[in-house]
Design a protein around this motif. Structure first.
Motif, PDB file in Angstrom:
ATOM      1  N   VAL A   8      -4.077   5.543 -10.175  1.00 38.59           N
ATOM      2  CA  VAL A   8      -3.870   6.091  -8.735  1.00 38.59           C
ATOM      3  C   VAL A   8      -3.023   7.569  -8.808  1.00 38.59           C
ATOM      4  N   GLY A   9      -2.220   7.616  -9.957  1.00 45.84           N
ATOM      5  CA  GLY A   9      -1.643   9.007  -9.908  1.00 45.84           C
ATOM      6  C   GLY A   9      -0.118   8.670 -10.307  1.00 45.84           C
ATOM      7  N   LYS A  10       0.407   7.759 -10.907  1.00 46.55           N
ATOM      8  CA  LYS A  10       1.674   7.614 -11.173  1.00 46.55           C
ATOM      9  C   LYS A  10       2.057   8.790 -12.326  1.00 46.55           C
ATOM     10  N   THR A  11       1.291   8.984 -13.024  1.00 48.00           N
ATOM     11  CA  THR A  11       1.712  10.026 -14.208  1.00 48.00           C
ATOM     12  C   THR A  11       1.556  11.268 -13.669  1.00 48.00           C
ATOM     13  N   VAL A  12       0.513  11.695 -12.912  1.00 48.71           N
ATOM     14  CA  VAL A  12       0.284  12.946 -12.337  1.00 48.71           C
ATOM     15  C   VAL A  12       1.642  13.183 -11.328  1.00 48.71           C
ATOM     16  N   VAL A  19       5.122   4.450  -3.125  1.00 47.65           N
ATOM     17  CA  VAL A  19       3.928   3.580  -3.354  1.00 47.65           C
ATOM     18  C   VAL A  19       2.622   4.550  -3.168  1.00 47.65           C
ATOM     19  N   ILE A  20       2.009   4.672  -4.125  1.00 50.00           N
ATOM     20  CA  ILE A  20       0.888   5.431  -4.119  1.00 50.00           C
ATOM     21  C   ILE A  20      -0.663   4.501  -3.985  1.00 50.00           C
ATOM     22  N   GLU A  21      -1.423   4.797  -2.671  1.00 52.66           N
ATOM     23  CA  GLU A  21      -2.422   4.086  -2.641  1.00 52.66           C
ATOM     24  C   GLU A  21      -3.738   5.020  -2.588  1.00 52.66           C
ATOM     25  N   LYS A  22      -4.858   4.419  -2.742  1.00 53.47           N
ATOM     26  CA  LYS A  22      -6.151   5.083  -2.675  1.00 53.47           C
ATOM     27  C   LYS A  22      -6.632   4.330  -1.301  1.00 53.47           C
ATOM     28  N   ASP A  23      -7.624   5.287  -0.735  1.00 52.23           N
ATOM     29  CA  ASP A  23      -8.280   4.701   0.382  1.00 52.23           C
ATOM     30  C   ASP A  23      -9.693   5.244   0.153  1.00 52.23           C
ATOM     31  N   LEU A  24     -10.699   4.708  -0.484  1.00 51.51           N
ATOM     32  CA  LEU A  24     -11.894   5.197  -0.875  1.00 51.51           C
ATOM     33  C   LEU A  24     -12.751   5.657   0.293  1.00 51.51           C
ATOM     34  N   GLN A  25     -12.594   5.012   1.462  1.00 49.68           N
ATOM     35  CA  GLN A  25     -13.218   5.576   2.711  1.00 49.68           C
ATOM     36  C   GLN A  25     -12.856   7.029   3.071  1.00 49.68           C
ATOM     37  N   TYR A  77      -8.321  10.955  -2.162  1.00 46.74           N
ATOM     38  CA  TYR A  77      -7.300  10.795  -1.289  1.00 46.74           C
ATOM     39  C   TYR A  77      -6.281   9.639  -1.731  1.00 46.74           C
ATOM     40  N   ARG A  78      -5.010  10.059  -1.432  1.00 36.82           N
ATOM     41  CA  ARG A  78      -3.996   9.303  -1.800  1.00 36.82           C
ATOM     42  C   ARG A  78      -3.053   9.175  -0.734  1.00 36.82           C
ATOM     43  N   ARG A  79      -2.462   7.956  -0.300  1.00 38.94           N
ATOM     44  CA  ARG A  79      -1.286   7.837   0.644  1.00 38.94           C
ATOM     45  C   ARG A  79      -0.070   7.325  -0.213  1.00 38.94           C
ATOM     46  N   ILE A  80       0.904   8.241  -0.152  1.00 42.63           N
ATOM     47  CA  ILE A  80       1.918   8.101  -0.827  1.00 42.63           C
ATOM     48  C   ILE A  80       3.286   7.844   0.149  1.00 42.63           C
ATOM     49  N   THR A  81       3.866   6.656  -0.127  1.00 35.91           N
ATOM     50  CA  THR A  81       4.835   6.112   0.924  1.00 35.91           C
ATOM     51  C   THR A  81       6.132   6.060   0.300  1.00 35.91           C
ATOM     52  N   VAL A  82       7.193   6.849   0.921  1.00 38.63           N
ATOM     53  CA  VAL A  82       8.559   6.673   0.125  1.00 38.63           C
ATOM     54  C   VAL A  82       9.333   6.196   0.892  1.00 38.63           C
ATOM     55  N   THR A  83      10.109   5.177   0.532  1.00 37.99           N
ATOM     56  CA  THR A  83      10.970   4.348   1.153  1.00 37.99           C
ATOM     57  C   THR A  83      12.333   4.155   0.343  1.00 37.99           C
ATOM     58  N   GLN A  84      13.395   4.118   1.154  1.00 35.22           N
ATOM     59  CA  GLN A  84      14.772   3.964   0.146  1.00 35.22           C
ATOM     60  C   GLN A  84      15.148   2.702   0.701  1.00 35.22           C
ATOM     61  N   GLU A  85      15.498   1.883  -0.901  1.00 37.03           N
ATOM     62  CA  GLU A  85      15.899   0.730  -0.894  1.00 37.03           C
ATOM     63  C   GLU A  85      17.310   0.687  -1.069  1.00 37.03           C
ATOM     64  N   GLY A  86      18.116  -0.364  -0.477  1.00 39.37           N
ATOM     65  CA  GLY A  86      19.672  -0.173  -0.551  1.00 39.37           C
ATOM     66  C   GLY A  86      20.099   0.704   0.712  1.00 39.37           C
ATOM     67  N   ARG A  87      21.428   1.191   0.725  1.00 38.71           N
ATOM     68  CA  ARG A  87      22.142   1.527   1.662  1.00 38.71           C
ATOM     69  C   ARG A  87      22.012   2.958   1.386  1.00 38.71           C
ATOM     70  N   LEU A  88      21.616   3.833   2.664  1.00 34.25           N
ATOM     71  CA  LEU A  88      21.215   5.094   2.499  1.00 34.25           C
ATOM     72  C   LEU A  88      22.625   6.045   2.374  1.00 34.25           C
TER      73      LEU A  88
END
Ligand code: ADP
Ligand code: MG
Length: 151
Positions: free
Chosen positions: A43-47, A129-135, A140-151
Motif C-alpha cells: 500500500v506504500g508504508k515503506t514509500v 493509515v494508508i488505504e487503496k481505493d481501486l475505483q 490512489y491512496r487515502r492516508i488518514t492521520v490520527t493522534q492517539e492519547g492526549r494531544l
C-alpha cells in the motif's frame, strides 16, 4: 482515558506524493515521537517511511527491515527507529529487541504493521493509515492521520 483525535486525511495519486507527505512528517518530528503505519502489503508504508527518513536528514537508502524487525539509523537529525513487525511472533519478541528503549527514548519511532503489536504500544502515538481505493485508480491512496492519547 483513551483518546483518539483525527488530524487529517490526505489523498495521494502517486508514490512521490506519499513520499513527500512522509518527508513533511519527518521534518516536523520531535524526540520521543512514535508513528504507527497501518495498511495492507504494497500500500506504500515503506514509500512513506523513506520520506520520513529524508525529512530526518538520514543519508542513504531506507528499506523495509522485514527480516530484522528493527533497523536503527543514527546519522540523521534524530535517531530513527524503523520497525517492521510483519513477521513478529509475539510481543515478547518486541521486548527482547528493546522496543521500550526506542518508544520512550529521544529518537523517532516508526512501526510498520503496528496493529500486530497494539497491546504494547505507548499511550501516545500518531497513527497513519494508508488505504487503496481501486475505483479511483491503482495509484490512489487515502492516508488518514490520527493522534492517539492526549494531544
Ligand atoms: P508496503 O511497505 O506498504 O508493503 P511499499 O511501500 O513497499 O508497500 O510499496 C508500495 C508500492 O506501491 C510501490 O511499488 C509504489 O511505487 C506503489 N505506489 C503506487 N501508488 C502509490 C502511492 N500513491 N503511494 C505510495 N505508493 C504507491
Ligand atoms: Mg514495507
Amino acid at each position: 482515558m483513551a483518546m483518539s483525535t483525527m488530524i487529517k486525511t490526505i489523498e495521494t495519486y502517486n508514490p512521490e506524493e506519499t513520499r513527500a507527505l512522509g518527508e513533511r512528517i519527518g521534518r516536523e518530528a520531535g524526540p520521543g515521537q512514535v508513528y504507527t503505519l497501518i495498511g495492507d502489503l504494497g500500500v506504500g508504508k515503506t514509500v512513506f517511511t523513506q520520506g520520513v527518513a529524508v525529512g530526518l536528514c538520514i543519508p542513504g537508502p531506507v528499506n523495509s527491515p522485514t527480516f530484522t524487525i528493527l533497523q536503527v539509523y543514527e546519522e540523521g537529525r534524530l535517531p530513527f527507529y524503523h520497525f517492521d513487525v510483519y513477521r513478529i511472533a509475539d510481543v515478547e519478541e518486541m521486548e527482547e529487541i528493546g522496543c521500550e528503549d526506542c518508544f520512550y527514548g529521544q529518537g523517532v519511532c516508526l512501526i510498520e504493521w503496528a496493529d500486530r503489536i497494539r497491546d504494547i504500544l505507548p499511550e501516545r502515538y500518531t497513527e497513519i493509515v494508508i488505504e487503496k481505493d481501486l475505483q479511483r485508480g491503482p495509484d490512489y491512496r487515502r492516508i488518514t492521520v490520527t493522534q492517539e492519547g492526549r494531544l
